[in-house]
Design an enzyme around this catalytic site. Structure first.
Site, short mmCIF file in Angstrom:
data_model
loop_
_atom_site.label_atom_id
_atom_site.label_comp_id
_atom_site.label_asym_id
_atom_site.label_seq_id
_atom_site.Cartn_x
_atom_site.Cartn_y
_atom_site.Cartn_z
N VAL A 38 70.76 68.13 0.24
CA VAL A 38 71.95 67.69 0.00
C VAL A 38 71.89 66.17 -0.57
CG1 VAL A 38 73.12 68.58 1.95
CG2 VAL A 38 71.75 66.30 2.43
N SER A 45 69.30 73.81 12.67
CA SER A 45 69.41 73.48 14.00
C SER A 45 70.12 72.41 14.47
CB SER A 45 67.90 72.64 13.81
OG SER A 45 67.68 71.60 13.10
N TYR A 49 69.59 53.48 9.70
CA TYR A 49 70.39 54.53 10.08
C TYR A 49 71.72 54.06 10.33
CZ TYR A 49 71.37 58.41 12.93
OH TYR A 49 71.95 59.80 13.66
N VAL A 70 78.61 74.80 6.25
CA VAL A 70 77.91 73.71 7.03
C VAL A 70 76.68 73.22 6.51
CG1 VAL A 70 77.13 73.14 9.30
CG2 VAL A 70 79.18 74.69 9.05
#
Length: 301
Positions: free
Chosen positions: A78, A29, A171, A24
């Site tokens: 990432v 958080s 976004y 994951v």
């Protein structure tokens, strides 16, 4: 005794999220942490990857209280392909068997400015994490899962990927791309034993607004909407994992996400006009006055 590959034709689907060997990202958080904890609750082992190693350690500590040995920390940016490649090798070495579940969750919030005022630095920063982070996770782990002919990938997108709200171009673009990537991969994985799910929530009670590059006014609005309408990360994680077990592609966990999905598809012109009108009516914040000192670059959301 029937093998797993013979269960689906009989209408019995394997419970991929139970006893999983999972990775994951953004597990320090929010939704990522909730995914990691829920995977451990389902008898799995999980590598909690996050750019903030201290946050990942906190998640591991929470899991270890009930499930000793079930969780492991790995620092990973990432946006860096090399980090994700090392993560994949670490997972294979740790588990001594192939990974069976990958959740590309790491992401950042960004918004509050119109196109033309955003600046290329913000575009490159957010797309590097929100889009390229998922691309790295899929490109590196998909061949491993395909070869094993079992398991699954869950990509965390957002209702923003189809809602197309003004002042959220970066976004929106990143999440729309994650949706398209997931849809394409689902088609490519058809018949391989590997499931693909894309999560598209609206507001979830996380720190994404405070940990991103978002103007002060947009942050206040997001915090208010999260408080009034947001689901808990735990609810979203459980819902998504259950849907993944069913082989479901899209997960829209909230009613407002379903409403926006339908409004845009049935009334596209009216929907876009209403968004534009709302954007003009809301008070605008001068993009040059944003206090960038309050912005942090975190991917554990």
């Amino acid at each position: 005794m029937f093998g797993l590959e013979r269960l689906i034709p009989l209408g019995i689907r394997p419970r991929r999220t139970h006893g999983a060997r999972a990775v994951v990202t953004g597990a320090g958080s929010g939704i990522g942490r909730a995914f990691a904890i829920e995977i451990a609750e389902r008898g799995g082992q999980v590598i909690c990857a996050d750019i903030d190693e201290a946050r990942a350690d906190e998640t591991v500590a929470l899991i270890e209280r009930k499930h000793p040995g079930a969780a492991h920390t790995f620092r990973c940016d990432v946006a860096r392909r090399e980090d994700v490649e090392i993560l994949a090798r670490f997972a294979e070495s740790l588990f001594e068997r192939p990974v069976t579940l990958v959740i590309n969750n790491a992401g950042v919030g960004i918004g509050g400015k119109h196109i033309g005022d955003i600046g290329f630095d913000d575009w490159e920063w957010a797309l590097g994490i929100n889009l390229w982070g998922v691309v790295h996770g899929c490109e590196i782990f998909a061949p491993r899962l395909r070869e094993a002919r079992r398991g699954g990938i869950i990509n965390v997108a957002s209702a923003a990927g189809f809602a197309a709200a003004p002042s959220m171009a970066v976004y929106n673009t990143s999440k729309a791309a994650v949706m398209s990537l997931s849809e394409t991969m689902a088609a490519e994985m058809s018949g391989t034993g590997v499931a693909v799910t894309v999560l598209c929530p609206t507001f979830v009670k996380t720190n994404v607004a405070r940990d991103g590059r978002i103007t002060q006014q947009a942050t206040r609005l997001a915090d208010t909407l999260m408080r009034l309408t947001g689901f808990t990360p735990e609810h979203v994680a459980r819902t998504t994992l259950d849907a993944h077990d069913r082989g479901q592609l899209y997960v829209l966990p909230q009613l407002d996400a379903h409403l926006v999905w339908r409004l845009k598809r049935y009334f596209p012109a009216q929907y876009t006009y209403a968004l534009g009108l709302l954007d003009r009516l809301l008070p605008q914040e001068n993009s040059t006055t944003t206090d960038r000192a309050t912005v942090t670059d975190k991917t554990g959301v």
